[in-house]
Design a protein around this motif. Structure first.
Motif, PDB file in Angstrom:
ATOM      1  N   GLU A 114       5.524 -11.014   4.746  1.00  0.00           N
ATOM      2  CA  GLU A 114       5.543  -9.875   5.664  1.00  0.00           C
ATOM      3  C   GLU A 114       5.827  -8.578   4.914  1.00  0.00           C
ATOM      4  N   VAL A 115       6.717  -8.645   3.932  1.00  0.00           N
ATOM      5  CA  VAL A 115       7.034  -7.461   3.145  1.00  0.00           C
ATOM      6  C   VAL A 115       5.820  -7.019   2.336  1.00  0.00           C
ATOM      7  N   VAL A 116       5.111  -7.985   1.739  1.00  0.00           N
ATOM      8  CA  VAL A 116       3.903  -7.668   0.960  1.00  0.00           C
ATOM      9  C   VAL A 116       2.862  -7.001   1.852  1.00  0.00           C
ATOM     10  N   THR A 117       2.670  -7.535   3.069  1.00  0.00           N
ATOM     11  CA  THR A 117       1.709  -6.949   4.008  1.00  0.00           C
ATOM     12  C   THR A 117       2.102  -5.533   4.390  1.00  0.00           C
ATOM     13  N   ALA A 118       3.399  -5.321   4.608  1.00  0.00           N
ATOM     14  CA  ALA A 118       3.877  -3.977   4.948  1.00  0.00           C
ATOM     15  C   ALA A 118       3.678  -3.015   3.778  1.00  0.00           C
ATOM     16  N   PHE A 119       3.959  -3.479   2.569  1.00  0.00           N
ATOM     17  CA  PHE A 119       3.736  -2.635   1.390  1.00  0.00           C
ATOM     18  C   PHE A 119       2.271  -2.203   1.299  1.00  0.00           C
ATOM     19  N   ALA A 120       1.371  -3.138   1.572  1.00  0.00           N
ATOM     20  CA  ALA A 120      -0.053  -2.845   1.456  1.00  0.00           C
ATOM     21  C   ALA A 120      -0.507  -1.780   2.448  1.00  0.00           C
ATOM     22  N   ARG A 121       0.216  -1.639   3.557  1.00  0.00           N
ATOM     23  CA  ARG A 121      -0.154  -0.660   4.583  1.00  0.00           C
ATOM     24  C   ARG A 121       0.446   0.718   4.327  1.00  0.00           C
ATOM     25  N   LEU A 122       1.306   0.827   3.327  1.00  0.00           N
ATOM     26  CA  LEU A 122       1.870   2.132   2.990  1.00  0.00           C
ATOM     27  C   LEU A 122       0.791   3.014   2.377  1.00  0.00           C
ATOM     28  N   ASN A 123       0.727   4.251   2.809  1.00  0.00           N
ATOM     29  CA  ASN A 123      -0.274   5.181   2.303  1.00  0.00           C
ATOM     30  C   ASN A 123       0.197   5.832   1.004  1.00  0.00           C
ATOM     31  N   ASN A 124      -0.722   5.957   0.070  1.00  0.00           N
ATOM     32  CA  ASN A 124      -0.415   6.631  -1.185  1.00  0.00           C
ATOM     33  C   ASN A 124      -0.393   8.149  -0.980  1.00  0.00           C
ATOM     34  N   ASN A 125       0.103   8.840  -1.973  1.00  0.00           N
ATOM     35  CA  ASN A 125       0.094  10.308  -1.995  1.00  0.00           C
ATOM     36  C   ASN A 125       0.777  10.907  -0.771  1.00  0.00           C
ATOM     37  N   ARG A 126       1.897  10.334  -0.406  1.00  0.00           N
ATOM     38  CA  ARG A 126       2.712  10.871   0.667  1.00  0.00           C
ATOM     39  C   ARG A 126       4.046  11.340   0.096  1.00  0.00           C
ATOM     40  N   ALA A 127       4.592  12.380   0.695  1.00  0.00           N
ATOM     41  CA  ALA A 127       5.863  12.921   0.213  1.00  0.00           C
ATOM     42  C   ALA A 127       6.980  11.891   0.379  1.00  0.00           C
ATOM     43  N   CYS A 128       7.916  11.897  -0.537  1.00  0.00           N
ATOM     44  CA  CYS A 128       9.037  10.951  -0.491  1.00  0.00           C
ATOM     45  C   CYS A 128      10.062  11.408   0.539  1.00  0.00           C
ATOM     46  N   GLY A 129      10.822  10.454   1.024  1.00  0.00           N
ATOM     47  CA  GLY A 129      11.898  10.751   1.942  1.00  0.00           C
ATOM     48  C   GLY A 129      13.191  11.012   1.203  1.00  0.00           C
ATOM     49  N   TYR A 130      14.300  10.761   1.907  1.00  0.00           N
ATOM     50  CA  TYR A 130      15.621  11.045   1.348  1.00  0.00           C
ATOM     51  C   TYR A 130      15.921  10.181   0.127  1.00  0.00           C
ATOM     52  N   ASP A 131      15.283   9.019   0.032  1.00  0.00           N
ATOM     53  CA  ASP A 131      15.541   8.106  -1.081  1.00  0.00           C
ATOM     54  C   ASP A 131      14.787   8.475  -2.349  1.00  0.00           C
ATOM     55  N   SER A 132      13.797   9.370  -2.243  1.00  0.00           N
ATOM     56  CA  SER A 132      12.983   9.822  -3.402  1.00  0.00           C
ATOM     57  C   SER A 132      12.239   8.666  -4.059  1.00  0.00           C
ATOM     58  N   ILE A 133      11.915   7.626  -3.293  1.00  0.00           N
ATOM     59  CA  ILE A 133      11.177   6.481  -3.828  1.00  0.00           C
ATOM     60  C   ILE A 133       9.705   6.613  -3.434  1.00  0.00           C
ATOM     61  N   PRO A 134       8.795   6.789  -4.389  1.00  0.00           N
ATOM     62  CA  PRO A 134       7.366   6.862  -4.053  1.00  0.00           C
ATOM     63  C   PRO A 134       6.881   5.534  -3.490  1.00  0.00           C
ATOM     64  N   ARG A 135       5.965   5.610  -2.559  1.00  0.00           N
ATOM     65  CA  ARG A 135       5.458   4.378  -1.941  1.00  0.00           C
ATOM     66  C   ARG A 135       4.718   3.503  -2.934  1.00  0.00           C
ATOM     67  N   LYS A 136       4.073   4.133  -3.909  1.00  0.00           N
ATOM     68  CA  LYS A 136       3.349   3.349  -4.918  1.00  0.00           C
ATOM     69  C   LYS A 136       4.283   2.424  -5.687  1.00  0.00           C
ATOM     70  N   LEU A 137       5.532   2.851  -5.845  1.00  0.00           N
ATOM     71  CA  LEU A 137       6.482   2.053  -6.605  1.00  0.00           C
ATOM     72  C   LEU A 137       6.691   0.682  -5.972  1.00  0.00           C
ATOM     73  N   LEU A 138       6.677   0.622  -4.636  1.00  0.00           N
ATOM     74  CA  LEU A 138       6.822  -0.652  -3.936  1.00  0.00           C
ATOM     75  C   LEU A 138       5.471  -1.324  -3.709  1.00  0.00           C
ATOM     76  N   LYS A 139       4.470  -0.517  -3.452  1.00  0.00           N
ATOM     77  CA  LYS A 139       3.155  -1.055  -3.111  1.00  0.00           C
ATOM     78  C   LYS A 139       2.561  -1.890  -4.246  1.00  0.00           C
ATOM     79  N   TYR A 140       2.798  -1.461  -5.484  1.00  0.00           N
ATOM     80  CA  TYR A 140       2.219  -2.151  -6.637  1.00  0.00           C
ATOM     81  C   TYR A 140       3.285  -2.840  -7.479  1.00  0.00           C
ATOM     82  N   ALA A 141       4.424  -3.135  -6.871  1.00  0.00           N
ATOM     83  CA  ALA A 141       5.517  -3.798  -7.578  1.00  0.00           C
ATOM     84  C   ALA A 141       5.233  -5.300  -7.715  1.00  0.00           C
TER      85      ALA A 141
END
Length: 275
Positions: A70-97
């Motif tokens: 489920e986590v892998v599926t959720a990661f795959a649905r995250l959009n690239n090139n989006r501004a980071c939130g309060y955690d400053s973690i880019p979505r690509k970092l999790l999406k391609y981890a």
């Protein structure tokens, strides 16, 4: 060629300004931040509605634990090139981890519910955009956009996938917003058809999403969702706060209790009729 035309037609966004009582531009970014923070704090705090607790009842693991898949599926649905939130973690970092990270995050999510370990993912960074056609330099003319943490987006997507079918069955046929296979075109067609037949008294729902009372919302969810999923939703709606960003300045966070995790938890917006 499409990219070249897009760049040539790109509009320059004017810098947002705030005026004082005598219509002079306020240059101090800290004062601007204070004014905007006060405006949005008044807008998203409901003196009648109450916030919800992160956990309810005794310690108990989820009946259907969150899986690494489920986590892998959720990661795959995250959009690239989006501004980071309060955690400053880019979505690509999790999406391609590596896959190992998905298992660790799934275990961490499950521990939250099994041991009532607080998961502080409720802080959002609010940036303001000028509404088209609205008067400049007025806080009411600003559209708030909240940047949420990557982990919160992940948990929201997992929850959305789990409850989508039941939520779709709960909605009436007239509800078109935030539904698969439906769009604004359905609403426009229905409205035009009704206008051709009868006179319509319009109701302004422009701020309907800003007035959801979470306790009432959770009561509605209990009527058609299992406790397992309501527990996750409760966590997503608890201990939420916003910090307003002006340029590189962040305001002190303030708690909000009437706004859903908007743009972070779509189902809250679709059930706006409970407010």
């Amino acid at each position: 060629m499409f990219k070249a035309v897009h760049l040539l037609q790109r509009r320059q966004h004017s810098k947002l300004t705030v005026h004082d009582e005598v219509n002079h531009v306020i240059a101090d970014k800290y004062k601007v931040s204070s004014i905007r923070t006060k405006h949005f704090e008044n807008q998203f705090q409901d003196g009648v509605g109450q916030g919800v607790n992160m956990f309810e009842g005794p310690l108990k693991s989820l009946d259907s634990p969150i899986t690494a898949a489920e986590v892998v599926t959720a990661f795959a649905r995250l959009n690239n090139n989006r501004a980071c939130g309060y955690d400053s973690i880019p979505r690509k970092l999790l999406k391609y981890a590596p896959a190992e990270l998905s298992r660790l995050i799934a275990d961490a999510f499950n521990d939250v519910f099994e041991k009532h370990q607080p998961l502080h993912v409720g802080t959002g960074v609010l940036i303001a955009l000028q509404k088209p056609g609205k008067p400049l330099a007025r806080p009411k003319s600003l559209r708030p956009i909240v940047l949420l943490t990557t982990l919160r987006k992940t948990l929201s997507l997992i929850t959305l996938q789990r409850i989508s079918d039941k939520v779709d069955d709960f909605f009436s046929p007239s509800q078109s917003g935030f539904r698969r296979g439906r769009s604004t075109a359905d609403v426009i067609w229905g409205h035009r058809w009704l206008v051709a037949k009868i006179e319509i008294l319009g109701i302004d729902l422009s701020r309907a999403f800003d007035t959801i009372r979470r306790g009432k919302f959770l009561n509605v969810l209990h009527s058609f969702l299992d406790t397992n999923n309501v527990r996750i939703i409760r966590l997503l709606l608890s201990e939420t706060n916003i910090t307003v960003r002006v340029d590189d300045t962040l305001s002190a966070p303030f708690n909000y209790n009437s706004w859903p995790s908007t743009r972070g938890f779509t189902i809250a917006s679709t059930l706006h009729s409970v407010s």
